[in-house]
Structures are given as structure tokens and as C-alpha cells.
Design a protein around this motif. Sequence first.
Motif, PDB file in Angstrom:
ATOM      1  N   TRP A  99       0.863  -1.185   0.000  1.00  0.00           N
ATOM      2  CA  TRP A  99       0.000   0.000   0.000  1.00  0.00           C
ATOM      3  C   TRP A  99       0.905   1.241   0.000  1.00  0.00           C
ATOM      4  O   TRP A  99       1.123   1.865   1.018  1.00  0.00           O
ATOM      5  CB  TRP A  99      -0.924  -0.010   1.214  1.00  0.00           C
ATOM      6  CG  TRP A  99      -2.071   0.950   1.120  1.00  0.00           C
ATOM      7  CD1 TRP A  99      -2.203   2.146   1.751  1.00  0.00           C
ATOM      8  CD2 TRP A  99      -3.257   0.800   0.333  1.00  0.00           C
ATOM      9  NE1 TRP A  99      -3.382   2.754   1.407  1.00  0.00           N
ATOM     10  CE2 TRP A  99      -4.057   1.943   0.539  1.00  0.00           C
ATOM     11  CE3 TRP A  99      -3.713  -0.193  -0.532  1.00  0.00           C
ATOM     12  CZ2 TRP A  99      -5.288   2.120  -0.080  1.00  0.00           C
ATOM     13  CZ3 TRP A  99      -4.951  -0.017  -1.159  1.00  0.00           C
ATOM     14  CH2 TRP A  99      -5.722   1.124  -0.924  1.00  0.00           C
ATOM     15  N   PRO A 100       1.461   1.594  -1.178  1.00  0.00           N
ATOM     16  CA  PRO A 100       2.525   2.596  -1.259  1.00  0.00           C
ATOM     17  C   PRO A 100       2.037   4.040  -1.207  1.00  0.00           C
ATOM     18  O   PRO A 100       2.294   4.850  -2.119  1.00  0.00           O
ATOM     19  CB  PRO A 100       3.180   2.275  -2.605  1.00  0.00           C
ATOM     20  CG  PRO A 100       2.046   1.754  -3.441  1.00  0.00           C
ATOM     21  CD  PRO A 100       1.177   0.969  -2.492  1.00  0.00           C
ATOM     22  N   ALA A 101       1.350   4.388  -0.135  1.00  0.00           N
ATOM     23  CA  ALA A 101       0.886   5.761   0.041  1.00  0.00           C
ATOM     24  C   ALA A 101       2.078   6.696   0.237  1.00  0.00           C
ATOM     25  O   ALA A 101       3.109   6.309   0.796  1.00  0.00           O
ATOM     26  CB  ALA A 101      -0.047   5.852   1.250  1.00  0.00           C
ATOM     27  N   ALA A 102       1.930   7.921  -0.211  1.00  0.00           N
ATOM     28  CA  ALA A 102       3.028   8.887  -0.100  1.00  0.00           C
ATOM     29  C   ALA A 102       3.340   9.217   1.353  1.00  0.00           C
ATOM     30  O   ALA A 102       4.493   9.495   1.706  1.00  0.00           O
ATOM     31  CB  ALA A 102       2.673  10.165  -0.861  1.00  0.00           C
ATOM     32  N   ASN A 103       2.315   9.193   2.207  1.00  0.00           N
ATOM     33  CA  ASN A 103       2.478   9.556   3.608  1.00  0.00           C
ATOM     34  C   ASN A 103       1.914   8.478   4.519  1.00  0.00           C
ATOM     35  O   ASN A 103       1.056   7.684   4.112  1.00  0.00           O
ATOM     36  CB  ASN A 103       1.769  10.884   3.910  1.00  0.00           C
ATOM     37  CG  ASN A 103       2.336  12.042   3.112  1.00  0.00           C
ATOM     38  OD1 ASN A 103       3.542  12.254   3.092  1.00  0.00           O
ATOM     39  ND2 ASN A 103       1.463  12.778   2.436  1.00  0.00           N
ATOM     40  N   LEU A 104       2.381   8.487   5.749  1.00  0.00           N
ATOM     41  CA  LEU A 104       1.881   7.569   6.772  1.00  0.00           C
ATOM     42  C   LEU A 104       1.340   8.371   7.944  1.00  0.00           C
ATOM     43  O   LEU A 104       2.061   9.186   8.531  1.00  0.00           O
ATOM     44  CB  LEU A 104       3.010   6.649   7.244  1.00  0.00           C
ATOM     45  CG  LEU A 104       2.705   5.783   8.479  1.00  0.00           C
ATOM     46  CD1 LEU A 104       1.598   4.772   8.170  1.00  0.00           C
ATOM     47  CD2 LEU A 104       3.962   5.050   8.943  1.00  0.00           C
ATOM     48  N   GLY A 105       0.066   8.150   8.276  1.00  0.00           N
ATOM     49  CA  GLY A 105      -0.510   8.760   9.459  1.00  0.00           C
ATOM     50  C   GLY A 105      -0.162   7.932  10.690  1.00  0.00           C
ATOM     51  O   GLY A 105      -0.112   6.706  10.632  1.00  0.00           O
ATOM     52  N   VAL A 106       0.067   8.612  11.807  1.00  0.00           N
ATOM     53  CA  VAL A 106       0.508   7.954  13.036  1.00  0.00           C
ATOM     54  C   VAL A 106      -0.539   8.154  14.130  1.00  0.00           C
ATOM     55  O   VAL A 106      -0.967   9.290  14.389  1.00  0.00           O
ATOM     56  CB  VAL A 106       1.862   8.529  13.510  1.00  0.00           C
ATOM     57  CG1 VAL A 106       2.321   7.854  14.792  1.00  0.00           C
ATOM     58  CG2 VAL A 106       2.910   8.368  12.414  1.00  0.00           C
ATOM     59  N   ALA A 107      -0.943   7.060  14.768  1.00  0.00           N
ATOM     60  CA  ALA A 107      -1.958   7.134  15.822  1.00  0.00           C
ATOM     61  C   ALA A 107      -1.436   6.498  17.106  1.00  0.00           C
ATOM     62  O   ALA A 107      -1.003   5.355  17.088  1.00  0.00           O
ATOM     63  CB  ALA A 107      -3.240   6.433  15.377  1.00  0.00           C
ATOM     64  N   ASP A 108      -1.481   7.248  18.171  1.00  0.00           N
ATOM     65  CA  ASP A 108      -1.200   6.687  19.496  1.00  0.00           C
ATOM     66  C   ASP A 108      -2.543   6.443  20.179  1.00  0.00           C
ATOM     67  O   ASP A 108      -2.870   7.034  21.209  1.00  0.00           O
ATOM     68  CB  ASP A 108      -0.343   7.644  20.326  1.00  0.00           C
ATOM     69  CG  ASP A 108       0.056   7.033  21.668  1.00  0.00           C
ATOM     70  OD1 ASP A 108      -0.405   5.923  21.978  1.00  0.00           O
ATOM     71  OD2 ASP A 108       0.813   7.681  22.417  1.00  0.00           O
ATOM     72  N   ARG A 109      -3.327   5.622  19.606  1.00  0.00           N
ATOM     73  CA  ARG A 109      -4.655   5.239  20.093  1.00  0.00           C
ATOM     74  C   ARG A 109      -5.102   4.045  19.272  1.00  0.00           C
ATOM     75  O   ARG A 109      -4.577   3.796  18.193  1.00  0.00           O
ATOM     76  CB  ARG A 109      -5.650   6.399  19.959  1.00  0.00           C
ATOM     77  CG  ARG A 109      -5.822   6.894  18.538  1.00  0.00           C
ATOM     78  CD  ARG A 109      -6.833   8.023  18.433  1.00  0.00           C
ATOM     79  NE  ARG A 109      -6.239   9.314  18.760  1.00  0.00           N
ATOM     80  CZ  ARG A 109      -6.929  10.437  18.853  1.00  0.00           C
ATOM     81  NH1 ARG A 109      -8.231  10.436  18.653  1.00  0.00           N
ATOM     82  NH2 ARG A 109      -6.336  11.569  19.142  1.00  0.00           N
ATOM     83  N   GLY A 110      -6.071   3.299  19.781  1.00  0.00           N
ATOM     84  CA  GLY A 110      -6.502   2.123  19.048  1.00  0.00           C
ATOM     85  C   GLY A 110      -7.584   1.351  19.762  1.00  0.00           C
ATOM     86  O   GLY A 110      -8.690   1.864  19.981  1.00  0.00           O
ATOM     87  N   ILE A 111      -7.284   0.115  20.175  1.00  0.00           N
ATOM     88  CA  ILE A 111      -8.303  -0.775  20.724  1.00  0.00           C
ATOM     89  C   ILE A 111      -8.974  -0.195  21.954  1.00  0.00           C
ATOM     90  O   ILE A 111     -10.200  -0.226  22.089  1.00  0.00           O
ATOM     91  CB  ILE A 111      -7.687  -2.149  21.041  1.00  0.00           C
ATOM     92  CG1 ILE A 111      -7.305  -2.869  19.745  1.00  0.00           C
ATOM     93  CG2 ILE A 111      -8.673  -3.022  21.827  1.00  0.00           C
ATOM     94  CD1 ILE A 111      -6.582  -4.185  19.966  1.00  0.00           C
TER      95      ILE A 111
END
Length: 405
Positions: free
Chosen positions: A367-379
Motif C-alpha cells: 500500500w505505497p501511500a506517499a504519507n503515513l498517518g501515526v496514531a497513538d490510540r486504538g483498541i
Amino acid sequence: MADFPPPDTHKRTGQRGADKSGKVADFRYRSPSQSAKRKRGQGRNSRPASSAAHEASAQNTFTNKPSHRPHNRKQAYAALDLGTNNCRLLIARPSGENFTVIDAFSRVVKLGEGLAMSGRLSDAAMDRTLAALGVCADKLRRRNVHLARSVATEACRRASNGPAFIEKVKEQTGIALDIISAEEEARLAVLGCHVLLEGGEGPAVIFDIGGGSTELVLIEPGDKVPRIIDWESVPWGVVSLTDTVGKSDGDKDHRLAIYAEMRRVVTESFAAFAARIAERSSNPDTIRLLGTSGTVTTLASLHLQLPHYDRREVDGLIVPSDSMRAISTMLSEMSPIERGELPCIGSDRSDLVVAGCAILESIMDIWPAANLGVADRGIREGILRSLMAADAEGDQCRQNLRDTR
């Protein structure tokens, strides 16, 4: 190197916690600070408007009997996530469309240490985890939690003595852990972090690199919430991959060989999902990518050159994918001592971070997206939203009944 079969390759169905729920409103954190991110991060950083409803689990697990006092929306809710590597607790109160965290706990317990080879949770790992859960139980009691849900993921799903350990936890701490399916784990992760997706109309992949497994979810924008198109869970996380392929130590040639084998093993496991989503991933300028895990938050911290981890700087950051690849390459070449001396890694993560980098690079390949979003949250955040929304929906139903009398 020898070929390694995944620790568990069959699809898991019919497990406790796998039931899907009804619609759940989107309760989320207040927006993190944007000014520092615009200065220090790169790439686009716009976000969709707050969503209204999403399907997620609303099954309630109680550590104690629920309070019988009149209901108050300011009461505390709790979410506990017992993973293969970490034990995490979050306690919060609703605050309008957001929620306010009033207590939290996180400890590296390495519950899945050695599981890939033995198929069992070790006595030492269970003792470490019970000690951490004892702390969580004290916090739940002191905060007088109204509703709580406690879940266990890959390590307990896969271990032959996982159910026995769950019973032991209940006996010793009062915490009733629910072993959720890989599908439910993926759904909760999406519910917990999708509000941080980079703005745009193209499809997106949200992923969660855990200790014992990695979940990937393909979504498309909806009216107010993303729509899940496809998903996959592979039994490779930072602990299981490291235990199976080996630690990245020795001389540089050995470290690079270990990394190459990790990349090969993970890429093969992703192959079926990669084939299914290939047509949608053809335009890197429109597709989006969002990750929630210790791997992506650690690499984001290195990208920002932070002297120590700061959630406010990292959560919601948009980083160029090329930067994350460069950092992954750098870490794969370093010795364990060199990695351990880097800010935000330390000796505890110096071995596991390499496996995380291998998984992350494999995801960016498919999934070669130009950018990566970062999340310090989840389950945990997904659980809190589902609990609060289900409780609010119950309040509304009771109010409607009163109004009709």
C-alpha cells in the motif's frame, strides 16, 4: 535461512467476543496540538469531520458488579487491552463529543514470550502479567468504574493454556478478560483511530502491528464514517516474528540477513490481501495509510528527533513514507546496543523494533501511500467509544419510554 510457517495460519471463528454489535457513536479525544506538527512533521495533515456512528462491539465485561446508583454520564468507563507484549488500561469520562482520560496504565509484560515455539504461555510471562493486572484491578476499584470491558488478543487466542490463564486472572484479580477474535480486534482498532486519517477521498488502509499479530483493514470514505471493504490478520507481530526468525544481533551481515528473512516471511503472509487490494493501490497520491502501534509511534518520534516520547507530538502526525523507510533501514543495520541508546527505544524495545520495521515496510510495499498517518490510540479508545455510546443509547431508550407514559 529455513522457511518458517506462521505460528497459526487458520482463520479463527466462533470465539468469545467475536459478536458484532449495533451502531456506536464516535466519542474521541480532543484534537491534538497541530502547530508543532505542522512545524516538525511533513506532508498533508487535514482530517475528516467528526463521525457519528460506527459498528463495533458493545459487549460489556465487568470487573465488579455495576453500580446501582442513578445513572450519571460523568461516571467513569474503562478499557483494558491485554496484548502479546503490553498490558494497557484507560479510564475516562464522557466530555461532550469527546472524552477525558482520568487514569491510565501501561506495562510491558511480554505475555507471548516464547509462545511461537512452545505454543504455551510461560509461567514467568503469566506471573508478570498477573502483577500488571493486579495494578489495573486496583485502579478500576479506586476510580469506581461504571462500565468496563477487558479484552485479550493474540497470545491468549493462540496459547493452549490461554483459557486456563483467563480463569486464573479472574480468580486472582476479579478482571474478566474476553478473548476477542482477530476480526473484532481489527474493528476496534479502526473505531479507535480512524478520526486521524489524512484528509482525502481515496481508499485507505488502517493497520495495527501488535506483539503477536498484525491487522490490516481496507476502508473507503463514507458519509460520516469509513466503510470497511476488506481486512486481514496475520499471526506476525513484533514478538512472534522475533521469536520465530531470530533476534537482530551479531555482525552487520547477520543482522541484514535476519531483516531480509523477516521481510520475506511477512510479505508471503500478506500476499493474499495484497492481491485483493492491488487494483485500489495503484495511485500513491490518492491512497491513504494510517498505523497504530508502538512501531509507528517510535519511528515517528525518531523522525521528529524527540529527546523523549511525547504523545502530544506524535498522535495525529503525518510523516512521509520515505522517511519511515529510511529509519527502518537504519535500525535494521544497527546493533542492539546502538538501537537501545536511541531516544524513545531503549533496551526493552531494541530487539522488537526491528521486527516492527520489517512488518511496516512490507505494509508500505503493498500500500505505497506517499504519507503515513501515526496514531497513538486504538483498541482501548475503540472500546471506550463503544461503551459510552451504547450506554448513551440505553439512556435515550429509557427516556423515550418515560416520555410515552
